[in-house]
Design a protein around this motif. Structure first.
Motif, PDB file in Angstrom:
ATOM      1  N   GLN A 446       0.833  -1.210   0.000  1.00 39.89           N
ATOM      2  CA  GLN A 446       0.000   0.000   0.000  1.00 39.89           C
ATOM      3  C   GLN A 446       0.863   1.252   0.000  1.00 39.89           C
ATOM      4  O   GLN A 446       0.532   2.252  -0.659  1.00 39.89           O
ATOM      5  CB  GLN A 446      -0.883   0.024   1.245  1.00 39.89           C
ATOM      6  N   GLY A 447       1.958   1.193   0.763  1.00 46.64           N
ATOM      7  CA  GLY A 447       2.836   2.363   0.832  1.00 46.64           C
ATOM      8  C   GLY A 447       3.357   2.748  -0.537  1.00 46.64           C
ATOM      9  O   GLY A 447       3.367   3.930  -0.905  1.00 46.64           O
ATOM     10  N   LEU A 448       3.750   1.736  -1.296  1.00 46.47           N
ATOM     11  CA  LEU A 448       4.278   2.002  -2.635  1.00 46.47           C
ATOM     12  C   LEU A 448       3.219   2.693  -3.492  1.00 46.47           C
ATOM     13  O   LEU A 448       3.490   3.707  -4.156  1.00 46.47           O
ATOM     14  CB  LEU A 448       4.711   0.690  -3.284  1.00 46.47           C
ATOM     15  N   VAL A 449       1.998   2.168  -3.468  1.00 49.00           N
ATOM     16  CA  VAL A 449       0.927   2.737  -4.303  1.00 49.00           C
ATOM     17  C   VAL A 449       0.601   4.163  -3.842  1.00 49.00           C
ATOM     18  O   VAL A 449       0.427   5.074  -4.665  1.00 49.00           O
ATOM     19  CB  VAL A 449      -0.327   1.834  -4.250  1.00 49.00           C
ATOM     20  N   MET A 466      -3.566  -0.264  -9.465  1.00 48.39           N
ATOM     21  CA  MET A 466      -3.284  -1.673  -9.759  1.00 48.39           C
ATOM     22  C   MET A 466      -4.594  -2.438  -9.642  1.00 48.39           C
ATOM     23  O   MET A 466      -5.394  -2.183  -8.747  1.00 48.39           O
ATOM     24  CB  MET A 466      -2.250  -2.222  -8.781  1.00 48.39           C
ATOM     25  N   HIS A 467      -4.783  -3.408 -10.510  1.00 49.73           N
ATOM     26  CA  HIS A 467      -6.076  -4.085 -10.595  1.00 49.73           C
ATOM     27  C   HIS A 467      -6.002  -5.521 -10.104  1.00 49.73           C
ATOM     28  O   HIS A 467      -4.920  -6.107 -10.008  1.00 49.73           O
ATOM     29  CB  HIS A 467      -6.596  -4.012 -12.031  1.00 49.73           C
ATOM     30  N   ILE A 477      -5.950  -3.825  -2.377  1.00 41.28           N
ATOM     31  CA  ILE A 477      -6.508  -2.476  -2.330  1.00 41.28           C
ATOM     32  C   ILE A 477      -7.971  -2.474  -2.768  1.00 41.28           C
ATOM     33  O   ILE A 477      -8.814  -1.802  -2.171  1.00 41.28           O
ATOM     34  CB  ILE A 477      -5.647  -1.509  -3.170  1.00 41.28           C
ATOM     35  N   ASP A 478      -8.298  -3.283  -3.774  1.00 40.71           N
ATOM     36  CA  ASP A 478      -9.694  -3.342  -4.208  1.00 40.71           C
ATOM     37  C   ASP A 478     -10.579  -3.878  -3.084  1.00 40.71           C
ATOM     38  O   ASP A 478     -11.672  -3.361  -2.830  1.00 40.71           O
ATOM     39  CB  ASP A 478      -9.810  -4.217  -5.458  1.00 40.71           C
ATOM     40  N   ASP A 479     -10.118  -4.931  -2.398  1.00 38.33           N
ATOM     41  CA  ASP A 479     -10.879  -5.460  -1.260  1.00 38.33           C
ATOM     42  C   ASP A 479     -11.085  -4.378  -0.199  1.00 38.33           C
ATOM     43  O   ASP A 479     -12.178  -4.203   0.339  1.00 38.33           O
ATOM     44  CB  ASP A 479     -10.136  -6.651  -0.625  1.00 38.33           C
TER      45      ASP A 479
END
Ligand code: FAD
Length: 583
Positions: A446-449, A466-467, A477-479
């Motif tokens: 998450q930090g990277l995104v 990112m998907h 991240i989607d969850d």
């Protein structure tokens, strides 16, 4: 004092370090504010990186130019490939690391990163200016509908329903942060990665002490300065086991577990430069299409772990303390990680089990500290110690410190976009444990995104999302942002419905996009960072979201890689660890 930056990252944990590095490497003038510079990327619990699904996240981070894989390789003291008895889709690299060296390797990476400064202090206030009735445009098109109801028992600070229609209604715009020492840092974007520190409260038996981690202060007031703008928070809980002096252990009664003899590692780039200094793959040592372990920049001596078991006597002693257990006497109300239960929870949940497997794991190459994996507890300390001394081999065990539990604040991740930017406060990003996840790898991904997107926002460039069908980080991240969390979220291979495809895609990124631009620190590299991100699959498409009510995932739209498919035997016969960067 007033400081001015493009991006300020609050917290130098696993999320914060990746966020700060990514943001700076993308060209944003970045400040990392953290409480203790000597505890950068401290592993609060087990000093191990990777494992089921988490190992995949580390390799995705690496493929994108993040640092966790490199730091892990440089400080690994045992490497194992888990799940090799199953199909390659679930093979999982895991490394035991030297806790102290992991911290200092990360410090070195941060110190050598251009555009990145560090300020040791504690942030206590988020600075926000109001934005009146302005619906700021967002680039995601998902028509997500969720109930906004988080079902855990923590003190949720909201009720009612939220309906997101894909349009973001910001009520404020972040302008910076203020620290407890009065420093003001003004920035276009702020990334909160405060981990377990927000109003942290530690428990050992009936004793409670405020803190973010043992021997470290809690961060007070910051949660309140965020929730006052309409961002919802609640409480979660986690715990850690006792640490033992290895000189007091009788290893003849334990079963030895060695690491892999084969030269596995996480990073495709370790051995190139060992840090963020140079990008490119020239110089990687390849032996018969594999990486040589001698290519590791750390190359520490490999150490064994040890197996032991609890027994009925141990259980009886632990049960004697249950009335004083904060988990069972009502003291702790919040939900803990289901997959890292305390030893007392295992006894209560599985009363018929006569033994539980434990692992004694070294904390480093030049320390006597051993971590007793599987024995996490918040029982009174005398109960913990009496119980463990009934384990064969640990009869004379000397303890450095007992296990403890900790409760902390997190924020409702459904109030975030897929970029991890807040839907409520423009320019505010959140990553890691504060989004309701658990684990270093989940935090780092998450930090990277968040770091990449904060830098892109400063530059006015389009978002990087990112998907689900291209990465585990995308699934994570989607969850989070579409379904929310009702317990600490950790990644599993089973959460990724396109897991075989997700693995294959990383190989594509590595083979086609090298050298990865995000790791470039040379002055000309920053422009190329963005070019690389725009080339990834899907970057020109809108978000795919999961409808929480039906749990139906939309079919991914693929432009560059075709429909999800089962990989051929040839693809599967080349697991990552044999993937040669020069082939
Ligand atoms: C006791 C304990 C047991 C755990 N057990 C497990 C487990 O069994 N399994 C598991 O997967 N995970 C476990 N975890 C969680 C794991 O440590 C986290 O998931 C991971 O560290 C999260 O990374 P992060 O970067 O989000 O936060 P952290 O690693 O917690 O880092 C947060 C950083 O922010 C800094 N900080 C906080 N607030 C401020 C502020 N206001 N100003 C400046 N700096 C600030 C802190 O000093 C710290 O450096 C445990 C954590 C603890 C504390």
């Amino acid at each position: 004092m007033i400081l001015n930056y493009d991006v300020v990252v609050v917290g130098g944990g696993h999320a914060g370090c990746e966020a700060a590095c990514a943001s700076a490497n993308m060209g944003a003038k970045t400040l990392l504010v953290t409480m203790d510079m000597n505890k950068i990327a401290q592993m609060s619990c087990n000093p191990a990186v990777g494992g089921i699904a988490k190992g995949q996240i580390v390799r995705e981070i690496d493929a994108l130019g993040g640092q966790m894989g490199r730091v892990t390789d440089a400080t690994a003291i045992q490497f194992r490939m888990l799940n090799v008895g199953k199909g390659p889709a679930v093979w999982s690299p895991r490394a035991q690391c030297d806790r102290g060296k992991f911290i200092w390797e990360w410090r070195r990476v941060l110190d050598e990163t251009e555009n990145l400064d560090i300020w040791q202090d504690q942030v206590e206030e988020l600075l926000v200016e109001p934005v009146e009735n302005v619906a700021l445009a967002t680039q995601h098109t998902g028509q997500t509908q969720h109930t906004g109801q988080m079902q855990h028992t923590g003190q949720m600070q909201h009720t009612g329903q939220t309906q997101h229609t894909g349009q973001t209604q910001h009520t404020g715009r972040v302008t910076g942060v203020r620290t407890i020492w009065g420093a003001e840092v003004h920035a276009r974007c702020v990334i909160i990665t405060a981990g377990t520190f927000l109003n942290g409260l530690m428990h050992i038996g009936r004793k409670m002490v405020k803190g973010g981690r043992i021997a470290e202060p809690a961060a007070e007031h910051l949660t309140e300065s965020i929730t006052r703008h309409g961002i919802r928070s609640a409480r979660m809980k986690t715990g850690t086991p006792v640490r033992i002096d290895k000189r007091s252990i009788d290893f003849t009664k334990l079963r030895r577990q060695d690491g892999e003899q084969r030269p596995y590692r996480f990073s495709y780039f370790t051995g190139v430069s060992g840090n963020s200094g140079t990008s490119g793959l020239s110089g990687v040592s390849g032996v018969s299409g594999t990486y040589r372990v001698s290519g590791l920049s750390g190359n520490l001596p490999q150490l064994p772990c040890w197996e032991c078991y609890t027994n009925p006597k141990v259980h009886e002693t632990l049960r004697s303390g249950l009335s004083d257990s904060p988990l069972y006497n009502g003291q702790i109300q919040s939900i803990g990680p289901r997959y890292c239960p305390s030893i007392e929870t295992k006894l209560v949940t599985f009363p018929d089990r006569e033994q539980h497997l434990l692992f004694l794991e070294p904390e480093g190459s030049n320390t006597n500290e051993m971590y007793l994996n599987g024995f996490s507890s918040s029982l009174p300390m005398d109960v913990q110690i009496a119980a463990l001394q009934q384990i064969p081999g640990l009869e004379n065990a000397k303890v450095y410190r007992p296990g403890y539990a900790i409760e902390y604040d997190f924020f409702d991740p459904t109030q975030l976009k897929h970029t991890l930017e807040s839907k409520i406060i423009d320019g505010l990003f959140m990553a890691g444990q504060v989004n309701g996840t658990t684990g270093y790898e989940e935090a780092a991904g998450q930090g990277l995104v968040a770091g990449v997107n904060a830098a892109l926002k400063c530059d006015g460039t389009k978002e990087f999302v990112m998907h689900r069908d291209e990465s585990y980080i995308g699934v994570l991240i989607d969850d989070l942002v579409t379904k929310g969390v009702d317990e600490p979220y950790r990644m599993f291979t089973s959460r990724a419905e396109y897991r075989i495809l997700d693995r294959t895609l990383i190989q594509n990124w590595i083979s086609k996009k090298r050298p990865l631009r995000l790791v470039a620190t040379e002055k000309t590299g920053h422009r190329r960072n963005r070019d690389f991100l725009q080339e990834l699959p899907h970057q020109s498409e809108g978000n795919q979201s999961c409808d929480r009510t039906t749990r139906h995932y939309p079919t991914p739209v693929r432009r560059k890689v075709g429909r999800p498919h089962s990989p051929s035997t040839t693809e599967l016969s080349e697991p990552f660890e044999h993937y040669s960067p020069t082939s």
